[in-house]
Scaffold this motif. Structure first.
Motif, PDB file in Angstrom:
ATOM      1  N   PRO A 164       0.740 -15.341  -4.714  1.00 29.30           N
ATOM      2  CA  PRO A 164       2.086 -14.731  -4.838  1.00 29.30           C
ATOM      3  C   PRO A 164       2.517 -14.033  -6.016  1.00 29.30           C
ATOM      4  O   PRO A 164       2.452 -14.434  -6.888  1.00 29.30           O
ATOM      5  N   ARG A 165       3.097 -12.885  -5.674  1.00 31.05           N
ATOM      6  CA  ARG A 165       3.463 -11.655  -6.845  1.00 31.05           C
ATOM      7  C   ARG A 165       4.777 -11.726  -6.915  1.00 31.05           C
ATOM      8  O   ARG A 165       5.467 -11.934  -6.130  1.00 31.05           O
ATOM      9  N   ALA A 215      -0.033  -1.562  -1.133  1.00 32.05           N
ATOM     10  CA  ALA A 215       0.946  -0.806  -1.817  1.00 32.05           C
ATOM     11  C   ALA A 215       0.504  -0.493  -3.185  1.00 32.05           C
ATOM     12  O   ALA A 215       0.801   0.661  -3.592  1.00 32.05           O
ATOM     13  N   ILE A 216       0.248  -1.719  -3.771  1.00 34.35           N
ATOM     14  CA  ILE A 216      -0.327  -1.189  -5.375  1.00 34.35           C
ATOM     15  C   ILE A 216      -1.551  -0.156  -5.335  1.00 34.35           C
ATOM     16  O   ILE A 216      -1.529   0.733  -6.396  1.00 34.35           O
ATOM     17  N   GLY A 217      -2.418  -0.427  -4.320  1.00 34.95           N
ATOM     18  CA  GLY A 217      -3.464   0.789  -4.386  1.00 34.95           C
ATOM     19  C   GLY A 217      -2.921   2.198  -4.169  1.00 34.95           C
ATOM     20  O   GLY A 217      -3.195   3.078  -4.780  1.00 34.95           O
ATOM     21  N   ALA A 218      -1.757   2.221  -3.129  1.00 37.75           N
ATOM     22  CA  ALA A 218      -1.130   3.322  -2.939  1.00 37.75           C
ATOM     23  C   ALA A 218      -0.493   4.061  -4.025  1.00 37.75           C
ATOM     24  O   ALA A 218      -0.559   5.113  -4.243  1.00 37.75           O
ATOM     25  N   LEU A 219       0.341   3.170  -4.976  1.00 34.17           N
ATOM     26  CA  LEU A 219       1.058   3.354  -5.876  1.00 34.17           C
ATOM     27  C   LEU A 219       0.178   3.868  -7.216  1.00 34.17           C
ATOM     28  O   LEU A 219       0.062   5.080  -7.573  1.00 34.17           O
ATOM     29  N   ALA A 231       4.516  -4.972   3.502  1.00 39.94           N
ATOM     30  CA  ALA A 231       3.366  -4.531   3.584  1.00 39.94           C
ATOM     31  C   ALA A 231       2.227  -5.331   2.539  1.00 39.94           C
ATOM     32  O   ALA A 231       2.992  -5.901   1.600  1.00 39.94           O
ATOM     33  N   SER A 232       1.032  -5.355   2.745  1.00 46.78           N
ATOM     34  CA  SER A 232       0.266  -6.067   1.903  1.00 46.78           C
ATOM     35  C   SER A 232       0.221  -5.532   0.412  1.00 46.78           C
ATOM     36  O   SER A 232       0.287  -4.488   0.028  1.00 46.78           O
ATOM     37  N   PRO A 233       0.368  -6.454  -0.655  1.00 43.96           N
ATOM     38  CA  PRO A 233       0.600  -5.929  -2.002  1.00 43.96           C
ATOM     39  C   PRO A 233      -0.749  -5.168  -2.364  1.00 43.96           C
ATOM     40  O   PRO A 233      -0.615  -4.090  -3.260  1.00 43.96           O
ATOM     41  N   LEU A 258       7.837  -1.054  -0.043  1.00 43.86           N
ATOM     42  CA  LEU A 258       6.751  -1.388   0.956  1.00 43.86           C
ATOM     43  C   LEU A 258       6.604  -2.833   0.993  1.00 43.86           C
ATOM     44  O   LEU A 258       6.311  -3.535   2.211  1.00 43.86           O
ATOM     45  N   ILE A 259       6.363  -3.582  -0.242  1.00 44.49           N
ATOM     46  CA  ILE A 259       6.139  -4.892   0.054  1.00 44.49           C
ATOM     47  C   ILE A 259       7.545  -5.734   0.380  1.00 44.49           C
ATOM     48  O   ILE A 259       7.009  -6.668   1.156  1.00 44.49           O
TER      49      ILE A 259
END
Length: 266
Positions: free
Chosen positions: A224-225, A150-154, A145-147, A139-140
């Motif tokens: 940035p991640r 995406a990380i919240g959905a994960l 998609a916004s990290p 997704l990222i």
């Protein structure tokens, strides 16, 4: 936390595809079916979905064992519409007391029930064959998609299996305290509602603590991640999306050719 047997074989041809491609294919295939309310198009779609199921590495027995709530909801839709339909058009097939089962009511009920199954099955196949971390990374990288999203959905996806475990714990705790409905259906309904409310409260509390912990660890820092897993969108992934659109068009074409096509908005 107890784990069951794997739902799917991740080495299956379509199971190896990019998570974003599988998600896009499922969405496009499902959304196309909303264009009609006849039972033929979703029936053809279900036949297509069951035909490609082995390509996702999901066994029919596993799907039947895990999809029984979906079948129960479809049956509930049929029964509800047959009993409480406002308009009863067509030929009367059966009369039971004040309830008259007509061809029009039965076609509408079957169309809605089959459409629910046809729309839900692609999502079941996608999430049964997709690793949550791969989905978040895709997704990222591919969907931009916004990290944070995406990380919240994960995180939410990772916590879903805990709900069934907590439901079992709540049920066993209530039985240990002597709270048992026995054969009383009203008591069963009351206990079910109270257990569901307790599960909801626990889920909200856990979600709040998780969000606070993630913010404290810098998941919303805006810097940035880096990503550990590279997700590539290949020509095979594009072919999967195009194939889903073509198969959805095939289901609608069969409905139109047979003369059963009934547009949702007319």
């Amino acid at each position: 936390m107890p784990r069951g047997a794997p739902v799917a074989d991740n080495n299956a041809p379509l199971a190896r595809r990019n998570p974003v491609a599988k998600l896009a294919a499922a969405l496009l295939f499902s959304l196309t079916l909303i264009a009609t309310i006849d039972p033929v198009a979703p029936a053809v779609a279900i036949a297509i979905e069951l035909a490609v199921l082995p390509l996702f590495g999901v066994r029919y027995r596993t799907l039947a064992r895990r999809a029984w709530p979906l079948l129960a909801s479809a049956l509930g839709i049929v029964v509800t519409l047959v009993l409480f339909a406002a308009e009863r058009t067509g030929t009367v097939l059966l009369t039971v007391g004040p309830v008259a089962v007509t061809t029009g009511v039965l076609a509408d009920a079957l169309g809605l029930a089959l459409r629910v199954i046809a729309v839900a099955l692609p999502g079941v196949m996608v999430f049964a064959t997709t690793d949550p971390t791969d989905l978040a990374d895709a997704l990222i990288q591919n969907a931009k998609a916004s990290p944070r999203f995406a990380i919240g959905a994960l995180a939410a996806f990772r916590l879903l299996p805990l709900l069934s475990v907590e439901w079992q714990m709540l049920s066993m705790a209530r039985r240990a305290r002597g709270v048992d409905a026995g054969r009383n259906p009203l008591a069963r309904l009351r206990i079910f509602a109270s257990t569901a409310f307790a599960l909801l409260v626990g889920a909200i509390r856990r979600g709040t603590r998780l969000a606070t912990a993630m913010d404290a660890r810098g998941f919303d820092a805006g810097t940035p991640r880096t990503l550990a897993r590279q997700q590539r969108f290949t020509a095979a992934d594009a072919a999967l999306v195009a194939g889903a659109v073509a198969l959805a068009a095939l289901a609608l074409t069969v409905s139109i050719v047979l003369g059963t096509f009934r547009p949702l908005i007319s």
